[in-house]
Design a protein around this motif. Structure first.
Motif, mmCIF file in Angstrom:
data_model
loop_
_atom_site.group_PDB
_atom_site.id
_atom_site.type_symbol
_atom_site.label_atom_id
_atom_site.label_comp_id
_atom_site.label_asym_id
_atom_site.label_seq_id
_atom_site.Cartn_x
_atom_site.Cartn_y
_atom_site.Cartn_z
ATOM 1 N N MET A 1 0.864 -1.190 0.000
ATOM 2 C CA MET A 1 0.000 0.000 0.000
ATOM 3 C C MET A 1 0.896 1.234 0.000
ATOM 4 N N ILE A 2 0.634 2.183 -0.866
ATOM 5 C CA ILE A 2 1.457 3.373 -0.937
ATOM 6 C C ILE A 2 1.054 4.353 0.142
ATOM 7 N N ARG A 3 1.949 5.310 0.406
ATOM 8 C CA ARG A 3 1.746 6.223 1.530
ATOM 9 C C ARG A 3 0.426 6.965 1.453
ATOM 10 N N ARG A 4 0.068 7.469 0.278
ATOM 11 C CA ARG A 4 -1.161 8.279 0.208
ATOM 12 C C ARG A 4 -2.388 7.457 0.569
ATOM 13 N N GLU A 5 -2.382 6.148 0.253
ATOM 14 C CA GLU A 5 -3.537 5.319 0.601
ATOM 15 C C GLU A 5 -3.643 5.147 2.100
ATOM 16 N N VAL A 6 -2.494 4.895 2.754
ATOM 17 C CA VAL A 6 -2.517 4.692 4.196
ATOM 18 C C VAL A 6 -2.821 5.991 4.919
ATOM 19 N N ASP A 7 -2.223 7.096 4.458
ATOM 20 C CA ASP A 7 -2.517 8.391 5.084
ATOM 21 C C ASP A 7 -3.992 8.713 4.971
ATOM 22 N N HIS A 8 -4.592 8.410 3.806
ATOM 23 C CA HIS A 8 -6.022 8.663 3.627
ATOM 24 C C HIS A 8 -6.831 7.834 4.614
ATOM 25 N N ALA A 9 -6.461 6.569 4.753
ATOM 26 C CA ALA A 9 -7.187 5.711 5.685
ATOM 27 C C ALA A 9 -7.019 6.177 7.116
ATOM 28 N N ASP A 68 -8.125 -7.554 -4.167
ATOM 29 C CA ASP A 68 -6.887 -7.200 -3.456
ATOM 30 C C ASP A 68 -7.183 -6.529 -2.124
ATOM 31 N N GLU A 69 -8.152 -5.600 -2.122
ATOM 32 C CA GLU A 69 -8.460 -4.886 -0.886
ATOM 33 C C GLU A 69 -9.171 -5.788 0.124
ATOM 34 N N ILE A 70 -9.962 -6.742 -0.362
ATOM 35 C CA ILE A 70 -10.565 -7.717 0.546
ATOM 36 C C ILE A 70 -9.467 -8.518 1.219
ATOM 37 N N ALA A 71 -8.498 -8.999 0.418
ATOM 38 C CA ALA A 71 -7.396 -9.787 0.966
ATOM 39 C C ALA A 71 -6.552 -8.974 1.926
ATOM 40 N N ALA A 199 -13.957 -16.574 -3.178
ATOM 41 C CA ALA A 199 -12.962 -17.077 -2.229
ATOM 42 C C ALA A 199 -11.652 -17.416 -2.926
ATOM 43 N N GLN A 200 -11.735 -18.090 -4.054
ATOM 44 C CA GLN A 200 -10.534 -18.450 -4.805
ATOM 45 C C GLN A 200 -9.806 -17.202 -5.291
ATOM 46 N N GLN A 201 -10.562 -16.205 -5.729
ATOM 47 C CA GLN A 201 -9.954 -14.977 -6.217
ATOM 48 C C GLN A 201 -9.264 -14.200 -5.091
ATOM 49 N N VAL A 202 -9.899 -14.174 -3.901
ATOM 50 C CA VAL A 202 -9.305 -13.457 -2.771
ATOM 51 C C VAL A 202 -8.053 -14.187 -2.278
ATOM 52 N N ASP A 203 -8.095 -15.515 -2.247
ATOM 53 C CA ASP A 203 -6.904 -16.280 -1.864
ATOM 54 C C ASP A 203 -5.748 -16.000 -2.820
ATOM 55 N N ALA A 204 -6.041 -15.893 -4.104
ATOM 56 C CA ALA A 204 -4.999 -15.576 -5.084
ATOM 57 C C ALA A 204 -4.463 -14.168 -4.867
ATOM 58 N N ALA A 205 -5.371 -13.234 -4.536
ATOM 59 C CA ALA A 205 -4.947 -11.858 -4.279
ATOM 60 C C ALA A 205 -4.050 -11.776 -3.046
ATOM 61 N N LEU A 207 -1.765 -13.589 -2.149
ATOM 62 C CA LEU A 207 -0.380 -13.934 -2.471
ATOM 63 C C LEU A 207 0.402 -12.741 -3.014
ATOM 64 N N ARG A 208 -0.304 -11.683 -3.421
ATOM 65 C CA ARG A 208 0.392 -10.553 -4.047
ATOM 66 C C ARG A 208 0.238 -9.240 -3.286
ATOM 67 N N VAL A 209 -0.533 -9.225 -2.210
ATOM 68 C CA VAL A 209 -0.720 -7.971 -1.469
ATOM 69 C C VAL A 209 -0.073 -8.060 -0.090
#
Length: 231
Positions: A1-9, A68-71, A199-205, A207-209
Motif C-alpha cells: 500500500m502506498i503512503r497516500r492510501e494509508v494516510d487517507h485511511a 486485493d483490498e478484501i485480501a 474465495a478463490q480470487q481473494v486467496d490468489a490476491a 499472495l500478491r498484497v
C-alpha cells in the motif's frame, strides 16, 4: 500500500474516532450491549425504499472495491440476512446509526489468520453508520455513497475485519454489497463477481498484497498504525 492510501485511511479513522468514539467504530459485532432508544421512528415499507438517501461520508476505513483490498483488510466475507434493527439516539445529529442483527446464511471466505469467525446459522449484531437521516418526525433510510444497505429480510454480503471494542475481540463491519443472482459488484473489478468464485480470487490476491495481519487484542486502528508504509 502506498503512503497516500494509508494516510487517507488514517485520516478517515481519526475523524471517525473523534466523531463517534471507539465504541462506534465502523460497525462492531456485539452480543449484550443495549442500544439507546431512538427519539424518532424509522420509515417502513415501499416508501422507505423509494426515499433512500445517499450520503457522502460515513465511518468507512477502507473501500473494499477489489479482491486485493478484501485480501488486505478483511477477516471474513459472509452472506447474511438482517433479522432486526434498532436505531440509536443521534443526540440531534442529522445522521443516525443503528444496531442491525443478522443471521449468517453462507460463509464465502475466511482468512487463514482470522481471529474471529462466524458460522452458518449464527447471529451477530453490527453497528452500521449512517443508517438513517433525520426527517420530519421520521428516520429516512440512508446509505454511504459507494456501498449497499442491509435491508431486513433481504440477503446481502458483508465484509468483516477483526477488531477490539471495549477490550473485547469483535468484528467491524467494513463494507456491505448487494447480492443479486449469486453475484456481487466490486467497484474496482470488471463487472460483477460470482460469489462462488470470490474465495478463490481473494486467496490468489492474498499472495500478491501486503496484508494487514490481525493480532489478538489489537484494534483495527492500532493495526493500521503499526502497518509499515512504503516510502
Amino acid at each position: 500500500m502506498i503512503r497516500r492510501e494509508v494516510d487517507h485511511a488514517r485520516c478517515r479513522a481519526g475523524a471517525m474516532l473523534l466523531a463517534l468514539g471507539c465504541a462506534l467504530l465502523a460497525g462492531c459485532a456485539s452480543g449484550g450491549e443495549e442500544p439507546t432508544p431512538p427519539v424518532t421512528t424509522p420509515s417502513t415499507g415501499a416508501s422507505a425504499a423509494a426515499t433512500l438517501v445517499v450520503v457522502g461520508s460515513g465511518t468507512t476505513i477502507a473501500h473494499l472495491d477489489s479482491q486485493d483490498e478484501i485480501a488486505r483488510w478483511a477477516s471474513q466475507v459472509l452472506v447474511v440476512t438482517p433479522r432486526s434493527e434498532e436505531p440509536r439516539d443521534s443526540g440531534g445529529a442529522p445522521e443516525v446509526g443503528r444496531d442491525v442483527t443478522v443471521e449468517v446464511d453462507e460463509v464465502i471466505w475466511t482468512a487463514a489468520d482470522a481471529i474471529t469467525s462466524l458460522g452458518e446459522g449464527q447471529r451477530s449484531t453490527f453497528y452500521e453508520y449512517p443508517a438513517y437521516v433525520q426527517g420530519e418526525g421520521d428516520l429516512v433510510p440512508a446509505v454511504e455513497e459507494g456501498r449497499s444497505r442491509l435491508e431486513l429480510g433481504q440477503p446481502g454480503v458483508v465484509f468483516l475485519a477483526d477488531d477490539v471494542v471495549d477490550d473485547e475481540q469483535a468484528f467491524t463491519l467494513l463494507h456491505v454489497s448487494a447480492l443479486e443472482e449469486g453475484q456481487v459488484s466490486l467497484a474496482g473489478a470488471a463487472g460483477r463477481v460470482d460469489i462462488s468464485h470470490l474465495a478463490q480470487q481473494v486467496d490468489a490476491a492474498a499472495l500478491r498484497v501486503d496484508r494487514l495481519t490481525p493480532h489478538p487484542g489489537e484494534s483495527l486502528v492500532q493495526r493500521l498504525e503499526r502497518y509499515p508504509v512504503e516510502e
